[in-house]
Motif scaffolding. Structure first.
Motif, short mmCIF file in Angstrom:
data_model
loop_
_atom_site.label_atom_id
_atom_site.label_comp_id
_atom_site.label_asym_id
_atom_site.label_seq_id
_atom_site.Cartn_x
_atom_site.Cartn_y
_atom_site.Cartn_z
N SER A 143 4.19 1.01 -7.56
CA SER A 143 3.96 2.08 -6.60
C SER A 143 3.82 3.38 -7.37
O SER A 143 4.51 3.59 -8.37
CB SER A 143 5.14 2.19 -5.63
OG SER A 143 5.07 3.39 -4.90
N ARG A 144 2.93 4.25 -6.94
CA ARG A 144 2.72 5.53 -7.61
C ARG A 144 3.48 6.66 -6.92
O ARG A 144 3.33 7.84 -7.29
CB ARG A 144 1.23 5.87 -7.64
CG ARG A 144 0.38 4.87 -8.39
CD ARG A 144 0.47 5.02 -9.87
NE ARG A 144 -0.16 6.24 -10.34
CZ ARG A 144 -0.11 6.69 -11.59
NH1 ARG A 144 0.59 6.02 -12.50
NH2 ARG A 144 -0.71 7.80 -11.95
N LEU A 145 4.28 6.32 -5.92
CA LEU A 145 4.92 7.37 -5.12
C LEU A 145 5.95 8.17 -5.91
O LEU A 145 6.04 9.39 -5.78
CB LEU A 145 5.55 6.77 -3.86
CG LEU A 145 4.55 6.27 -2.81
CD1 LEU A 145 5.28 5.63 -1.64
CD2 LEU A 145 3.66 7.40 -2.34
N TYR A 146 6.76 7.47 -6.75
CA TYR A 146 7.73 8.22 -7.55
C TYR A 146 7.01 9.12 -8.54
O TYR A 146 7.42 10.27 -8.76
CB TYR A 146 8.69 7.28 -8.29
CG TYR A 146 9.61 8.05 -9.22
CD1 TYR A 146 10.67 8.79 -8.73
CD2 TYR A 146 9.40 8.05 -10.60
CE1 TYR A 146 11.50 9.52 -9.57
CE2 TYR A 146 10.21 8.78 -11.45
CZ TYR A 146 11.26 9.50 -10.92
OH TYR A 146 12.07 10.23 -11.77
N GLU B 132 0.83 -1.20 0.00
CA GLU B 132 0.00 0.00 0.00
C GLU B 132 0.87 1.25 0.00
O GLU B 132 1.75 1.41 0.86
CB GLU B 132 -0.91 0.03 1.23
CG GLU B 132 -2.04 -0.99 1.19
CD GLU B 132 -2.96 -0.84 2.39
OE1 GLU B 132 -3.32 0.31 2.71
OE2 GLU B 132 -3.30 -1.86 3.00
N ASP B 133 0.63 2.15 -0.95
CA ASP B 133 1.43 3.37 -1.06
C ASP B 133 1.30 4.26 0.18
O ASP B 133 2.26 4.94 0.56
CB ASP B 133 1.02 4.17 -2.30
CG ASP B 133 1.74 3.68 -3.55
OD1 ASP B 133 2.70 2.90 -3.41
OD2 ASP B 133 1.33 4.06 -4.66
N THR B 134 0.13 4.24 0.80
CA THR B 134 -0.05 5.08 2.00
C THR B 134 0.88 4.64 3.12
O THR B 134 1.49 5.47 3.80
CB THR B 134 -1.51 5.01 2.49
OG1 THR B 134 -1.93 3.64 2.51
CG2 THR B 134 -2.43 5.81 1.58
N VAL B 135 1.03 3.32 3.29
CA VAL B 135 1.91 2.78 4.33
C VAL B 135 3.37 3.01 3.93
O VAL B 135 4.21 3.39 4.76
CB VAL B 135 1.64 1.28 4.57
CG1 VAL B 135 2.54 0.74 5.67
CG2 VAL B 135 0.18 1.06 4.93
N THR B 136 3.67 2.78 2.65
CA THR B 136 5.04 3.00 2.16
C THR B 136 5.46 4.45 2.35
O THR B 136 6.57 4.74 2.80
CB THR B 136 5.13 2.63 0.66
OG1 THR B 136 4.77 1.26 0.49
CG2 THR B 136 6.55 2.83 0.14
N PHE B 137 4.54 5.37 2.05
CA PHE B 137 4.84 6.79 2.23
C PHE B 137 5.12 7.11 3.69
O PHE B 137 5.99 7.90 4.02
CB PHE B 137 3.70 7.66 1.70
CG PHE B 137 4.00 9.12 1.72
CD1 PHE B 137 4.88 9.68 0.80
CD2 PHE B 137 3.41 9.96 2.66
CE1 PHE B 137 5.18 11.04 0.84
CE2 PHE B 137 3.70 11.32 2.70
CZ PHE B 137 4.58 11.86 1.78
N GLY B 138 4.36 6.45 4.58
CA GLY B 138 4.62 6.63 6.00
C GLY B 138 6.02 6.18 6.38
O GLY B 138 6.70 6.84 7.18
N LEU B 139 6.48 5.06 5.81
CA LEU B 139 7.84 4.58 6.07
C LEU B 139 8.88 5.56 5.54
O LEU B 139 9.90 5.81 6.19
CB LEU B 139 8.05 3.21 5.42
CG LEU B 139 7.63 1.98 6.24
CD1 LEU B 139 7.88 0.72 5.42
CD2 LEU B 139 8.40 1.92 7.54
N LEU B 140 8.64 6.09 4.34
CA LEU B 140 9.58 7.06 3.76
C LEU B 140 9.65 8.32 4.62
O LEU B 140 10.73 8.88 4.84
CB LEU B 140 9.15 7.42 2.33
CG LEU B 140 9.13 6.27 1.31
CD1 LEU B 140 8.76 6.80 -0.08
CD2 LEU B 140 10.48 5.56 1.25
#
Length: 438
Positions: A83-86, A13-21
């Motif tokens: 992932s759409r974060l980048y 999940e991008d939301t969780v990944t963004f939290g880690l970043l």
């Protein structure tokens, strides 16, 4: 050749990944603010920005997060997930950062930096053009199978896409892929080399930022113009500095993301119009095809918006922390670049990785020799290199690490990279074809 499966990470999940970043960023900035003991010694060796890049790379390498992965369903169908974060950071936060970090730009002071920035950029391009064929010749001595291949499997065809990426950017890379028709099933290996080697080189450049004074002393560089620009911007900032209010933050948010909207609206429409009405631009094999890239126009227009604002009272929002907010966006971009790197995949094709490192080493040696010869500051070496190898997404990161006022230099050089990227990559490809037959 079957497509290599990319394992599903622990967190999808991008939301969780963004939290880690965000946690990585918070950890780095907290520990780097400690001025005693272990952390002071640690950050005197490893720059904070490099840690912001390495921590996501380690999370990616250990399978916690990933930029891309595959899922096989119960029927055996393969689907790719990204992932759409980048994309978010490069398309939303990067143009916002460009607006905020250029609204206090001093064009006259930038012009006073002289021609050394352009010379170092062109030297970097030359290093990529001749580095490719030389790397093929060197690797062919001890691993001829790594540089072989026939017809559309020929390694030089795949390497041409790296040349496009390392001189210009993704649009130029796509042009090389269209021109030389490298086997699609093997293209992933080239993308791995591109991302891994380019990002290792970026890490080395960032490592040098902390030792800029020593490097400049060794190069006997004249840094007076850069220092004058820094001082001028710092003095201007101090004069207008104030305690920012919620209103200030909201206005800066409005300026930044209105700029993002303008950049995307006109960038997308200009790109579409040109591709539909100019056959040379629509043809991915043509030199002018980079003008069909919406990302190219987005970067150009976002920078232009910032420059226009620098002639208005909006310039005074630098005193409320405009470049600091832009810097925050840049650091988020750095973490999303870091998560692209999976250190565990390095040994999948050691021959190709060897070509990549020899190639980038030739690029580096030429840059160092040129900097020594013309006494160019390390700033011009680092940004000139990254404007080639990293493009518009990475050059501002490196430039801003020297000083926020220098961000626009990285952007302008990266934009110039798009212009010379396809032509330079074509020349490199033809030289690599000759080298592979010797």
């Amino acid at each position: 050749m079957t497509q290599k499966l990319l394992p599903q990470p622990l967190i999808t999940e991008d939301t969780v990944t963004f939290g880690l970043l965000a946690l990585c960023l918070g950890f780095v900035f907290y520990t780097s603010s400690i001025k005693t003991g272990f952390w002071k010694k640690f950050y005197s060796i490893i720059p904070a920005v490099l840690m912001c890049y390495l921590l996501p790379a380690l999370l990616s390498s250990f399978g916690v997060i990933a930029e891309k992965w595959h899922i096989v369903d119960t029927l055996g169908n393969l689907s790719e997930h990204n992932s759409r974060l980048y994309y978010m950071a490069s398309r939303y936060l990067l143009p916002a950062a460009l607006v905020l970090m250029t609204l206090s730009i001093d064009l006259k002071a930038i012009s006073n930096l002289g021609s050394k920035a352009l010379i170092m950029f062109l030297t970097g391009s030359a290093g990529i053009i001749i580095g490719g064929p030389l790397a093929i010749l060197i690797v062919s001595i001890f691993s001829p199978e790594s540089v072989g291949g026939n017809n559309f499997d020929a390694i030089w065809r795949g390497l041409s896409t790296i040349a496009g990426s390392w001189i210009g950017g993704s649009a130029n890379q796509a042009a090389m892929y269209e021109i030389f028709k490298y086997t699609p099933e093997k293209y992933g290996g080239m993308v791995l080399v591109d991302i891994f080697v380019a990002n290792v080189w970026m890490a080395i450049l960032l490592l040098g930022v902390g030792k800029t004074k020593k490097i400049d002393a060794w190069l006997k560089a004249d840094t007076s113009a850069i220092e004058k620009l820094k001082i001028k911007v710092t003095e201007f900032t101090e004069k207008i500095t104030r305690v920012p209010t919620l209103g200030d933050y909201m206005i800066m948010l409005g300026l930044a993301f209105t700029g993002v909207g303008i950049a995307h609206f006109f960038g997308g429409n200009i790109s579409t119009y040109l591709k539909e009405n100019v056959s040379a631009i629509a043809d991915a094999t043509n030199f002018l095809s980079f003008l069909g890239s919406s990302f190219f126009w987005m970067v150009v227009i976002a920078t232009a918006v910032g420059i226009v604002l620098s002639f208005t009272k909006a310039k005074n929002y630098e005193g409320a922390g405009a470049s600091k907010i832009g810097g925050m966006f840049i650091y988020i971009l750095v973490t999303t670049i870091g998560m692209k790197v999976d250190l565990g995949r390095v040994l999948e094709n050691p021959g190709l990785i060897a070509i990549g490192f020899i190639w980038i080493s030739i690029h580096a040696i030429l840059l160092i020799a040129a900097a020594k010869l013309i006494k160019a500051p390390y700033f011009f070496l680092a940004v000139g290199s990254q404007a080639n190898v990293g493009g518009a997404a990475s050059a501002p990161v490196v430039a801003a690490e020297f000083h926020p006022s220098l961000t626009s230099v990285g952007v302008l050089l990266a934009v110039f990279g798009y212009v010379v990227g396809t032509g330079g990559a074509l020349l490199c490809a033809y030289l690599m074809e000759i080298a592979s037959t010797l």
